[in-house]
Design an enzyme around this catalytic site. Structure first.
Site, mmCIF file in Angstrom:
data_model
loop_
_atom_site.group_PDB
_atom_site.id
_atom_site.type_symbol
_atom_site.label_atom_id
_atom_site.label_comp_id
_atom_site.label_asym_id
_atom_site.label_seq_id
_atom_site.Cartn_x
_atom_site.Cartn_y
_atom_site.Cartn_z
ATOM 1 N N LYS A 116 43.109 35.033 9.706
ATOM 2 C CA LYS A 116 43.626 34.245 10.825
ATOM 3 C C LYS A 116 45.136 34.261 10.731
ATOM 4 O O LYS A 116 45.696 34.453 9.637
ATOM 5 C CB LYS A 116 43.134 32.793 10.718
ATOM 6 N N GLY A 216 33.918 19.085 26.889
ATOM 7 C CA GLY A 216 34.929 20.141 27.015
ATOM 8 C C GLY A 216 34.371 21.262 27.872
ATOM 9 O O GLY A 216 33.493 22.010 27.443
ATOM 10 N N GLY A 218 35.966 23.955 29.330
ATOM 11 C CA GLY A 218 36.955 25.004 29.498
ATOM 12 C C GLY A 218 36.243 26.340 29.648
ATOM 13 O O GLY A 218 35.171 26.430 30.241
ATOM 14 N N VAL A 220 34.578 28.312 27.536
ATOM 15 C CA VAL A 220 33.221 28.408 26.977
ATOM 16 C C VAL A 220 32.314 27.373 27.640
ATOM 17 O O VAL A 220 31.192 27.677 28.073
ATOM 18 C CB VAL A 220 33.215 28.189 25.448
HETATM 19 P P1 NAD Z 1 39.520 25.909 26.474
HETATM 20 O O1 NAD Z 1 40.890 25.513 26.085
HETATM 21 O O2 NAD Z 1 39.331 26.844 27.611
HETATM 22 O O3 NAD Z 1 38.669 24.607 26.820
HETATM 23 C C1 NAD Z 1 38.702 23.456 26.088
HETATM 24 C C2 NAD Z 1 38.443 22.310 27.062
HETATM 25 O O4 NAD Z 1 38.280 21.118 26.311
HETATM 26 C C3 NAD Z 1 39.582 22.070 28.036
HETATM 27 O O5 NAD Z 1 39.066 22.003 29.353
HETATM 28 C C4 NAD Z 1 40.180 20.740 27.585
HETATM 29 O O6 NAD Z 1 40.683 19.961 28.657
HETATM 30 C C5 NAD Z 1 38.972 20.077 26.972
HETATM 31 N N1 NAD Z 1 39.291 19.062 25.992
HETATM 32 C C6 NAD Z 1 40.254 19.070 25.039
HETATM 33 N N2 NAD Z 1 40.178 17.957 24.302
HETATM 34 C C7 NAD Z 1 39.123 17.245 24.773
HETATM 35 C C8 NAD Z 1 38.525 16.036 24.404
HETATM 36 N N3 NAD Z 1 39.006 15.279 23.404
HETATM 37 N N4 NAD Z 1 37.448 15.625 25.117
HETATM 38 C C9 NAD Z 1 36.954 16.354 26.131
HETATM 39 N N5 NAD Z 1 37.481 17.519 26.513
HETATM 40 C C10 NAD Z 1 38.555 17.949 25.850
HETATM 41 O O7 NAD Z 1 38.836 26.448 25.152
HETATM 42 P P2 NAD Z 1 37.556 27.386 25.045
HETATM 43 O O8 NAD Z 1 37.994 28.797 24.966
HETATM 44 O O9 NAD Z 1 36.550 26.982 26.063
HETATM 45 O O10 NAD Z 1 37.037 26.994 23.586
HETATM 46 C C11 NAD Z 1 36.389 25.756 23.370
HETATM 47 C C12 NAD Z 1 36.166 25.562 21.881
HETATM 48 O O11 NAD Z 1 35.355 26.628 21.363
HETATM 49 C C13 NAD Z 1 37.461 25.591 21.051
HETATM 50 O O12 NAD Z 1 37.328 24.697 19.980
HETATM 51 C C14 NAD Z 1 37.505 27.015 20.521
HETATM 52 O O13 NAD Z 1 38.224 27.095 19.289
HETATM 53 C C15 NAD Z 1 36.035 27.301 20.308
HETATM 54 N N6 NAD Z 1 35.709 28.731 20.368
HETATM 55 C C16 NAD Z 1 35.997 29.431 21.487
HETATM 56 C C17 NAD Z 1 35.677 30.782 21.551
HETATM 57 C C18 NAD Z 1 35.956 31.604 22.792
HETATM 58 O O14 NAD Z 1 35.421 32.719 22.906
HETATM 59 N N7 NAD Z 1 36.736 31.107 23.735
HETATM 60 C C19 NAD Z 1 35.055 31.408 20.454
HETATM 61 C C20 NAD Z 1 34.753 30.643 19.322
HETATM 62 C C21 NAD Z 1 35.094 29.293 19.285
#
Ligand code: NAD
Length: 390
Positions: A116, A216, A218, A220
């Protein structure tokens, strides 16, 4: 923290910390390092191979690349850009995250190690083409030992800049030959993990009629909501962004709920898809769900303590790094030149991987996270032996 990093006067801009031959150690937990430990103590505690401190005053680059273990293959891990309060926080984050990448790749059956990188800075204000390309140069100098991709605070455009300096970057846009946004694949893996847990508790893996809270929505989260609604699950959605919560709820026929009420809901499954550590000393007693399965990394504040409590409470926890491996699978496919079909097959294997974790947890009466760690560690040790002969 007691260490000082002084790069002034150093004729190389990066420092390498390479301890003597490393071993994979069975550790009770991956988190919570003692902040009085030296850098080498921390590396040994986590089992890291190498840390590269990257400094470039001209562009303002301050970054740390942590290579945890390369037994299975090159260390793959995203680059996070974050305004850390201290260098110690940045180091702790990169050590913790890179170790879980080793475990994630191992349990997903990929020939990848774990790494990382973190760039210390505000991703909205401090990011420039020069800074990212300079960072790309540091990656280039590692000659393929570390391969990066996007993470929190970085995006495909940033990966394009890094690609201008090194080939060792994945997740670049599809238009320039990359695999693009990994989120739909990550969501599919989480969906498979949820189904595997449902199968364990209810005898079949149908989600029809099951209630799921997605925290959340976002990249995913929204894709997961779509998959869940396609199978007629009842879905509650919650996000800090109320407007988005309303939009996603309307689009998929889900129910919008306020973020501070989700632990009061009477739902079957809690799917944390926002931030890590939502299962912590403050929330653990409130949890009434039957299953916890989501995409957020490091959902347990302390994997040993909360893992055990969840086991005792009879709440089935699908370990985050097992079920959110879709993103790394997507990157691996890009690296190997696999077809979309193969990527989907590898992601669907998360169902079986989760079932195996649950099976071992039951057989040994250990938490699911301990079971996952054992499976991941065993594969690394086995392959280390395979590679021990010429
Ligand atoms: P993202 O930033 O697109 O979405 C995260 C969402 O969570 C946002 O809409 C944000 O407003 C919301 N959020 C933040 N804090 C919050 C809270 N306290 N309560 C409610 N909502 C909250 O991120 P993502 O790409 O969708 O990833 C989501 C999670 O999955 C992250 O922790 C990321 O590390 C993990 N992850 C993502 C991937 C990927 O392929 N994108 C892969 C492995 C792990």
């Amino acid at each position: 923290m007691n260490y000082t990093l002084n790069l002034v006067g150093h004729n190389k801009k990066n420092l390498y910390f390479c301890p003597k031959p490393y071993t994979i150690t069975l550790q009770p937990k991956m988190s919570a390092q003692n902040t009085n430990e030296s850098v080498f103590d921390q590396m040994n505690a986590y089992g890291h191979q190498k840390i590269v401190f990257c400094s470039d005053p001209d562009t303002g680059l301050k970054a740390i690349i942590a290579i945890h273990d390369t037994t299975l293959g090159p260390a793959l891990g995203g680059t996070r850009m974050w305004a850390y309060k201290s260098e110690a926080d940045a180091l702790n984050d990169v050590l913790r995250l890179s170790k879980s990448m080793t475990y994630k790749a191992s349990i997903a059956g990929l020939n990848l190690g774990g790494g990382k990188a973190v760039i210390i800075g505000n991703s909205h204000k401090d990011k420039t083409e020069a800074l990212l390309r300079k960072f790309g140069r540091f990656i280039k100098n590692l000659n393929g030992e570390f391969i990066t991709a996007e993470e929190v605070g970085t995006n495909p455009k940033d990966m394009e800049y890094i690609r201008m300096e090194t080939q060792h970057v994945l997740g670049v846009p599809e238009t320039i030959g990359g695999s693009g946004d990994p989120s739909p694949i990550t969501a599919l893996g989480v969906f498979m993990g949820i189904k595997a847990a449902v199968k364990e508790l209810y005898g079949n893996d149908s989600l029809t009629g099951k209630s799921v809270v997605v925290q959340g929505i976002g990249h995913v989260g929204e894709n997961l909501v779509r998959l869940l609604r396609d199978e007629n699950a009842m879905v509650y959605v919650s996000d800090l962004n109320d407007e988005r919560t309303g939009q996603v709820a309307k689009k998929y026929g889900a129910q919008a709920v306020s973020n501070n009420t989700i632990f009061d809901l009477d739902a079957d499954i809690y799917s944390p898809c926002a931030l890590g550590a939502t299962i912590n000393a403050q929330t653990i007693d409130k949890l009434k769900f039957s299953i916890i399965a989501g995409s957020a990394n490091n959902q347990l504040e302390d994997e040993f303590i909360q893992g055990r409590i969840l086991l005792e409470k009879g709440i089935l926890f699908a370990p985050d790094y097992v079920i959110n491996a879709g993103g790394v699978i997507n990157c691996y496919s890009e690296l190997m030149g696999f077809s979309k079909k193969r990527t989907l097959q590898l992601t669907e294997n998360i169902y079986e991987a989760t079932r195996n974790v649950i099976k071992l947890s039951k057989a040994e009466n250990i938490s699911t996270i301990e079971a996952a760690n054992r499976i991941a560690e065993k594969r690394i040790l086995d392959i280390k032996k395979v590679k021990s002969t010429y």
